[in-house]
Motif scaffolding. Structure first.
Motif, mmCIF file in Angstrom:
data_model
loop_
_atom_site.group_PDB
_atom_site.id
_atom_site.type_symbol
_atom_site.label_atom_id
_atom_site.label_comp_id
_atom_site.label_asym_id
_atom_site.label_seq_id
_atom_site.Cartn_x
_atom_site.Cartn_y
_atom_site.Cartn_z
ATOM 1 N N PRO A 65 -25.419 -94.234 22.221
ATOM 2 C CA PRO A 65 -25.452 -95.588 21.645
ATOM 3 C C PRO A 65 -26.854 -96.024 21.263
ATOM 4 N N GLY A 66 -26.917 -97.130 20.550
ATOM 5 C CA GLY A 66 -28.189 -97.714 20.168
ATOM 6 C C GLY A 66 -28.904 -98.330 21.361
ATOM 7 N N MET A 67 -30.108 -98.772 21.105
ATOM 8 C CA MET A 67 -30.951 -99.377 22.137
ATOM 9 C C MET A 67 -30.283 -100.604 22.742
ATOM 10 N N ALA A 68 -30.288 -100.663 24.067
ATOM 11 C CA ALA A 68 -29.747 -101.826 24.770
ATOM 12 C C ALA A 68 -30.750 -102.261 25.830
ATOM 13 N N LYS A 69 -30.800 -103.549 26.076
ATOM 14 C CA LYS A 69 -31.668 -104.042 27.139
ATOM 15 C C LYS A 69 -31.190 -103.479 28.475
ATOM 16 N N SER A 70 -32.105 -102.932 29.242
ATOM 17 C CA SER A 70 -31.729 -102.392 30.551
ATOM 18 C C SER A 70 -32.839 -102.681 31.552
ATOM 19 N N ARG A 71 -32.425 -102.961 32.762
ATOM 20 C CA ARG A 71 -33.376 -103.288 33.826
ATOM 21 C C ARG A 71 -33.639 -102.058 34.687
ATOM 22 N N PHE A 72 -34.767 -102.063 35.362
ATOM 23 C CA PHE A 72 -35.072 -100.953 36.265
ATOM 24 C C PHE A 72 -34.001 -100.841 37.345
ATOM 25 N N SER A 73 -33.485 -101.989 37.796
ATOM 26 C CA SER A 73 -32.456 -101.962 38.852
ATOM 27 C C SER A 73 -31.205 -101.199 38.414
ATOM 28 N N ASP A 74 -30.954 -101.160 37.094
ATOM 29 C CA ASP A 74 -29.802 -100.400 36.593
ATOM 30 C C ASP A 74 -29.999 -98.899 36.793
ATOM 31 N N PHE A 75 -31.251 -98.466 36.785
ATOM 32 C CA PHE A 75 -31.560 -97.037 36.831
ATOM 33 C C PHE A 75 -32.237 -96.598 38.125
ATOM 34 N N HIS A 131 -49.681 -92.886 29.565
ATOM 35 C CA HIS A 131 -49.176 -94.250 29.806
ATOM 36 C C HIS A 131 -48.332 -94.219 31.081
ATOM 37 N N PRO A 132 -48.568 -95.123 32.052
ATOM 38 C CA PRO A 132 -47.818 -95.129 33.315
ATOM 39 C C PRO A 132 -46.398 -95.683 33.119
ATOM 40 N N LEU A 133 -45.568 -94.933 32.428
ATOM 41 C CA LEU A 133 -44.271 -95.424 31.983
ATOM 42 C C LEU A 133 -43.367 -95.851 33.132
ATOM 43 N N LEU A 134 -43.197 -94.994 34.130
ATOM 44 C CA LEU A 134 -42.293 -95.327 35.223
ATOM 45 C C LEU A 134 -42.804 -96.512 36.031
ATOM 46 N N LYS A 135 -44.083 -96.546 36.299
ATOM 47 C CA LYS A 135 -44.668 -97.674 37.040
ATOM 48 C C LYS A 135 -44.440 -98.981 36.281
ATOM 49 N N ASN A 136 -44.710 -98.957 34.985
ATOM 50 C CA ASN A 136 -44.527 -100.172 34.185
ATOM 51 C C ASN A 136 -43.071 -100.596 34.126
ATOM 52 N N PHE A 137 -42.182 -99.617 33.949
ATOM 53 C CA PHE A 137 -40.745 -99.906 33.904
ATOM 54 C C PHE A 137 -40.282 -100.513 35.227
ATOM 55 N N SER A 138 -40.717 -99.932 36.331
ATOM 56 C CA SER A 138 -40.299 -100.418 37.649
ATOM 57 C C SER A 138 -40.880 -101.789 37.971
ATOM 58 N N ASN A 139 -42.015 -102.122 37.333
ATOM 59 C CA ASN A 139 -42.640 -103.434 37.558
ATOM 60 C C ASN A 139 -42.106 -104.517 36.624
ATOM 61 N N GLY A 140 -41.124 -104.146 35.816
ATOM 62 C CA GLY A 140 -40.501 -105.141 34.952
ATOM 63 C C GLY A 140 -41.236 -105.407 33.657
ATOM 64 N N ASP A 141 -42.085 -104.459 33.230
ATOM 65 C CA ASP A 141 -42.810 -104.618 31.972
ATOM 66 C C ASP A 141 -41.815 -104.737 30.812
ATOM 67 N N LYS A 142 -41.942 -105.797 30.016
ATOM 68 C CA LYS A 142 -41.016 -106.060 28.914
ATOM 69 C C LYS A 142 -41.586 -105.645 27.558
ATOM 70 N N SER A 143 -42.697 -104.953 27.539
ATOM 71 C CA SER A 143 -43.260 -104.533 26.260
ATOM 72 C C SER A 143 -42.291 -103.584 25.562
ATOM 73 N N ILE A 144 -42.310 -103.612 24.236
ATOM 74 C CA ILE A 144 -41.352 -102.824 23.468
ATOM 75 C C ILE A 144 -41.553 -101.327 23.683
ATOM 76 N N VAL A 145 -42.800 -100.892 23.894
ATOM 77 C CA VAL A 145 -43.062 -99.475 24.124
ATOM 78 C C VAL A 145 -42.440 -99.026 25.447
#
Length: 300
Positions: A9-19, A42-56
């Motif tokens: 599917p296309g891009m969907a908003k997802s939270r770290f808690s989902d994954f 880029h610290p992708l997992l750290k940023n994702f887990s911290n709730g970073d909402k940047s598009i990247v």
């Protein structure tokens, strides 16, 4: 064995808690994140887990997570051999990796660079635009409303046909809000989701910009299986054609209804929808056996 397909599917908003549980338990996901952080610096997992909402962060994490779900599915069930693959909108990139047209590193960098170019372009448009999804509103009535808005000099168009019941509309936020008020008063339908503008004819300049600044830098290889376009349901096996499909998707309306018909005509029975729960399962389950490879339900 019944015929099956993979649907990304296309891009969907997802939270770290989902994954979170999935990532913690999946060595595949952890390995992909380590590689992604190296490739992106880029610290992708750290940023994702911290709730970073940047598009990247949002897009790259979604891409990595979806690919990890795919690989875990393949690891546990080696008997699934899809007839072809469908990648709707953002999902084309994940499909490209599965089909061997792009390597993980190149695909990830395309996701990152596309996000940066799109975000800059959309934020500098003359007005604030969006895509809004409407459920259970007749196409005829919707087209009449669109004509009404156009007669008033307002830009609006249908950008996504998911099913006869689910339609995406592209316009300004102001016009979409007016549309939602009319629909609410009429009581005929439900407004279910708003996303960034995509698949509309006024994005031709963005398409050209992405071609120049991102896609022209990468080589796409021959596909290992056919990819089915969600723009016109044609079958794609050439790498350059898949690249063009990605670019064409920017300013061309999605017609998933044509893909649905093709799957029926091809006697497809099983559809594996890979990613967080989304509306595809509900739309497709009346005609197919749908398995949602969802991080909250996937057992490792």
């Amino acid at each position: 064995m019944s015929k099956s397909v993979f649907l990304f599917p296309g891009m969907a908003k997802s939270r770290f808690s989902d994954f979170e549980r999935f990532i913690q338990q999946s060595s595949i996901a952890q390995t992909l994140y380590i590689k992604a952080e190296k490739y992106l610096n880029h610290p992708l997992l750290k940023n994702f887990s911290n709730g970073d909402k940047s598009i990247v962060t949002e897009r790259c994490a979604y891409f990595v997570n979806t690919l990890a779900l795919l690989y875990e599915l393949q690891k546990r069930n080696k008997e699934i051999h899809p007839e072809y693959v469908i990648g709707s909108s953002f999902g084309i990139t994940t499909a490209a990796v599965y089909l061997g047209s792009l390597g993980f590193e190149d695909a990830l960098k395309i996701v990152r660079d596309t996000a940066i170019v799109e975000d800059d372009y959309l934020s500098n448009m003359d007005k604030e635009y969006c895509t809004h999804f409407i459920y259970k509103y007749s196409l005829g009535d919707l087209e009449k409303l669109i004509q009404k808005f156009r007669s008033e000099g307002k830009w609006i168009e249908i950008s996504v046909f998911i099913s006869d019941d689910l339609i995406g509309i592209g316009s300004t936020v102001e016009t979409i809000n007016e549309l939602k008020r009319i629909i609410k008063v009429q009581g005929k339908s439900t407004s279910i989701h708003t996303a960034e503008l995509s698949h509309t004819s006024n994005l031709k300049e963005l398409r050209d910009l992405l071609d120049k600044e991102v896609y022209s830098k990468y080589e796409f290889f021959e596909l290992s299986k056919p990819f089915i376009s969600d723009l016109d349901a044609r079958s794609i096996t050439c790498g350059e054609d898949l690249k063009e499909e990605m670019l064409k998707s920017v300013d061309t309306s999605v017609k998933f209804t044509l893909v649905h018909k093709k799957m029926l005509d091809d006697n497809i029975k099983d559809i594996y929808v890979i990613g967080p729960s989304n509306f595809f399962g509900a739309i497709l389950k009346k005609d197919f056996t749908v398995t949602n490879i969802d991080p909250l339900k996937f057992r490792l």
